[in-house]
Design a protein around this motif. Structure first.
Motif: not given
Length: 141
Positions: A102, A40, A38, A104-105, A107-108
């Protein structure tokens, strides 16, 4: 000229390939770890990854000849076609991803997509084409 195009460009010596693979591997590991943990600072891993593939893209093969130069040109051509097609389709693809995953998904997924840019794609196409052709040549003998 009987020398052909062999002398028209300079590449790094073959021994630099080990350094390129090392940087690409370490950069990829740092990139993944920063995504999982996590932090950055994934750009650091991304930059190291890119440097590794940049070294690989401009390093000679053990037996550099006209056949390998033709594979380099073929690989660069295919890479350019794929890269342009991806950039044309990118807005459609991003819209589709956002609907099904989602935040978060997404972003990945977008960060992983950032790893697949022109230089790593070129190296992947070049190395795989070279491997396939070398297998075929060895099979024919």
């Amino acid at each position: 000229s009987s020398k052909g195009i062999m002398k028209t460009y300079k590449l790094l010596p073959y021994k630099w390939q080990s350094l390129g693979w090392f940087f690409a591997f370490i950069g990829f590991i740092i990139f993944l770890l920063t995504l999982l943990i996590g932090y950055d600072i994934y750009q650091v891993g991304f930059c190291i990854f890119e440097v590794g593939f940049l070294i690989l893209a401009f390093t000679r093969e053990k037996d550099e000849d006209e056949r390998i130069q033709a594979i380099r040109f073929y690989s660069l051509s295919i890479t350019a076609i794929i890269y342009v097609a991806v950039w044309i389709l990118k807005p459609v693809f991003q819209t589709w991803i956002v609907r099904f995953f989602s935040f978060e998904q997404c972003t990945i997924i977008f960060q992983i997509m950032a790893l697949i840019n022109m230089i790593p794609l070129y190296v992947l196409i070049f190395k795989s084409t070279l491997y396939i052709q070398n297998k075929q040549l060895n099979y024919d003998k």
